[in-house]
Design a protein around this motif. Structure first.
Motif, PDB file in Angstrom:
ATOM      1  N   MET A  78     -59.758  55.768 -13.406  1.00 57.37           N
ATOM      2  CA  MET A  78     -58.552  55.105 -12.905  1.00 57.37           C
ATOM      3  C   MET A  78     -58.484  53.638 -13.296  1.00 57.37           C
ATOM      4  O   MET A  78     -57.394  53.053 -13.353  1.00 57.37           O
ATOM      5  CB  MET A  78     -58.463  55.279 -11.384  1.00 57.37           C
ATOM      6  N   LEU A  79     -59.625  53.038 -13.572  1.00 64.67           N
ATOM      7  CA  LEU A  79     -59.639  51.637 -14.012  1.00 64.67           C
ATOM      8  C   LEU A  79     -58.898  51.447 -15.327  1.00 64.67           C
ATOM      9  O   LEU A  79     -58.426  50.342 -15.632  1.00 64.67           O
ATOM     10  CB  LEU A  79     -61.084  51.150 -14.164  1.00 64.67           C
ATOM     11  N   LYS A  80     -58.766  52.500 -16.104  1.00 65.42           N
ATOM     12  CA  LYS A  80     -58.075  52.409 -17.385  1.00 65.42           C
ATOM     13  C   LYS A  80     -56.560  52.292 -17.215  1.00 65.42           C
ATOM     14  O   LYS A  80     -55.854  51.966 -18.177  1.00 65.42           O
ATOM     15  CB  LYS A  80     -58.386  53.649 -18.233  1.00 65.42           C
ATOM     16  N   ASP A  81     -56.070  52.557 -16.014  1.00 63.79           N
ATOM     17  CA  ASP A  81     -54.622  52.651 -15.807  1.00 63.79           C
ATOM     18  C   ASP A  81     -54.104  51.702 -14.730  1.00 63.79           C
ATOM     19  O   ASP A  81     -53.062  51.943 -14.133  1.00 63.79           O
ATOM     20  CB  ASP A  81     -54.251  54.090 -15.420  1.00 63.79           C
ATOM     21  N   THR A  82     -54.821  50.624 -14.446  1.00 65.21           N
ATOM     22  CA  THR A  82     -54.392  49.714 -13.383  1.00 65.21           C
ATOM     23  C   THR A  82     -53.118  48.970 -13.788  1.00 65.21           C
ATOM     24  O   THR A  82     -52.874  48.705 -14.965  1.00 65.21           O
ATOM     25  CB  THR A  82     -55.498  48.709 -13.050  1.00 65.21           C
ATOM     26  N   ARG A  83     -52.351  48.610 -12.769  1.00 63.86           N
ATOM     27  CA  ARG A  83     -51.075  47.924 -12.983  1.00 63.86           C
ATOM     28  C   ARG A  83     -51.219  46.408 -12.920  1.00 63.86           C
ATOM     29  O   ARG A  83     -50.394  45.689 -13.482  1.00 63.86           O
ATOM     30  CB  ARG A  83     -50.063  48.377 -11.909  1.00 63.86           C
ATOM     31  N   THR A  84     -52.216  45.912 -12.209  1.00 64.80           N
ATOM     32  CA  THR A  84     -52.390  44.475 -12.021  1.00 64.80           C
ATOM     33  C   THR A  84     -53.868  44.109 -12.165  1.00 64.80           C
ATOM     34  O   THR A  84     -54.745  44.960 -12.030  1.00 64.80           O
ATOM     35  CB  THR A  84     -51.916  44.020 -10.630  1.00 64.80           C
ATOM     36  N   GLN A  85     -54.132  42.825 -12.412  1.00 63.81           N
ATOM     37  CA  GLN A  85     -55.519  42.370 -12.480  1.00 63.81           C
ATOM     38  C   GLN A  85     -56.222  42.518 -11.135  1.00 63.81           C
ATOM     39  O   GLN A  85     -57.395  42.885 -11.069  1.00 63.81           O
ATOM     40  CB  GLN A  85     -55.562  40.912 -12.930  1.00 63.81           C
TER      41      GLN A  85
END
Length: 342
Positions: A78-85
């Motif tokens: 899921m870290l590959k698809d984050t929306r924000t920092q």
């Protein structure tokens, strides 16, 4: 002016207030298993039958496998698809705590079990047909699914599949046994409540950006996955609790938490008997009782360090995001809900 190569994280200028609320909640309830006096449960442990001890060992073996999956593959996917920092920072925190959860079970084993028993527990865990099927089904989605599918799999894992195992220590806690072991489980449940709510919220943001056709397609896939996981979980539960009379009560508890998982994702509950009043009240009492305050001088319990562990309320999962609502308004609503999670 030099072009930006790498952007510094600015927590004072956030794209989503829910990221900060979740970070603050998770860091405020940080804990480690080494602060819980598990050896105080040895007297209770000796009163359990051999069958009960075996069930407890296998329960925690299964939970260890799922937390290992979540810490090694699930969050990484899921870290590959984050929306924000800031979302990346929150997932980093979640990933670390999943490793803490997995390690905590080994602390329980080293306290309660012999070396031979521990070897048997991990052999059973690594070769149980239904447990391995569960891990394979979820991990296949982590490795090959879309960003939204990965979030669904994660919420189903944390808000639903863990609970076939969580039932056991909560049952014993409700019967005034294994209180310190249960303290660890309640701390894990407290973490998972925030994880499931947060990841479900991130799913809803992406889901509401889909066309109506794509939404329907995603919902069909989601419910099909839930049926598949539930069918396997029923077989797993029957094998896990073989020789006890708990199976039906565990399945009711699972249906209750499956509905909670769907609520986290902003979807309608599936099971008509998945309500709190359908669950064994002893277990519900165990999940809602505050933590024990141990002697501050000789042994430190999580009641002293982290405050109270409380049950999730139905309203805590009611975070459905309306299509016509602004991101800011939705974030503000969930900000308040996450702050209230104990």
């Amino acid at each position: 002016m030099v072009d930006t190569y790498y952007k510094a994280m600015n927590w004072n200028k956030l794209e989503d207030v829910v990221d900060k609320a979740t970070w603050e909640k998770l860091t405020s309830q940080f804990w480690l298993d080494t602060r819980i006096p598990l050896s105080n449960d040895m007297d209770d442990w000796r009163t359990l039958s051999k069958l009960e001890q075996t069930v407890v060992g296998h329960v925690f073996g299964g939970l260890t496998l799922l937390d290992t999956l979540q810490s090694q593959d699930g969050i990484e996917a899921m870290l590959k698809d984050t929306r924000t920092q800031a979302e990346t920072a929150v997932f980093n925190n979640i990933q670390f705590m999943e490793s803490v959860h997995a390690k905590s079970y080994s602390s329980i084993f080293s306290t309660l079990n012999t070396a031979e028993e521990i070897e048997e527990i991990f052999d059973w865990t690594d070769h149980n047909e239904y447990l391995q099927k569960k891990a394979e089904t979820v991990n296949n989605i982590y490795q090959n699914g879309t960003p939204l599918q990965k979030k669904v799999a994660s919420v189903f894992l944390e808000s639903f599949l863990f609970y076939s195992g969580f039932y056991t220590p909560l049952y014993y806690l409700g019967n005034n046994k294994l209180a310190n072991v249960a303290e660890i489980i309640k701390l894990i449940i407290r973490d998972e409540s925030v994880h499931g709510t947060y990841i479900g919220y991130k799913f809803q943001l992406g889901f509401n950006e889909l066309s109506d056709d794509k939404k329907e397609e995603m919902q069909d896939w989601m419910y099909d996955l839930l049926y598949e996981l539930y069918d396997n979980e029923e077989k797993y539960t029957n094998e896990l609790y073989k020789g006890t009379n708990w199976t039906e009560e565990v399945m009711t508890f699972l249906r209750y938490n499956a509905n909670k998982a769907l609520m986290n994702l902003g979807q309608s509950p599936l099971f008509p008997d998945g309500n709190a009043e359908d669950v064994n009240p002893i277990v519900m009492n165990g999940i809602s009782t505050g933590t024990t305050n141990h002697d501050f001088f000789s042994q430190v319990g999580n009641g002293y360090l982290m405050g109270q562990v409380e049950a999730m309320k139905d309203s805590d999962y009611d975070i459905g995001l309306n299509d016509d609502s602004s991101n800011e308004n939705n974030g503000g609503e969930l900000f308040n809900k996450i702050r209230k999670l104990k």
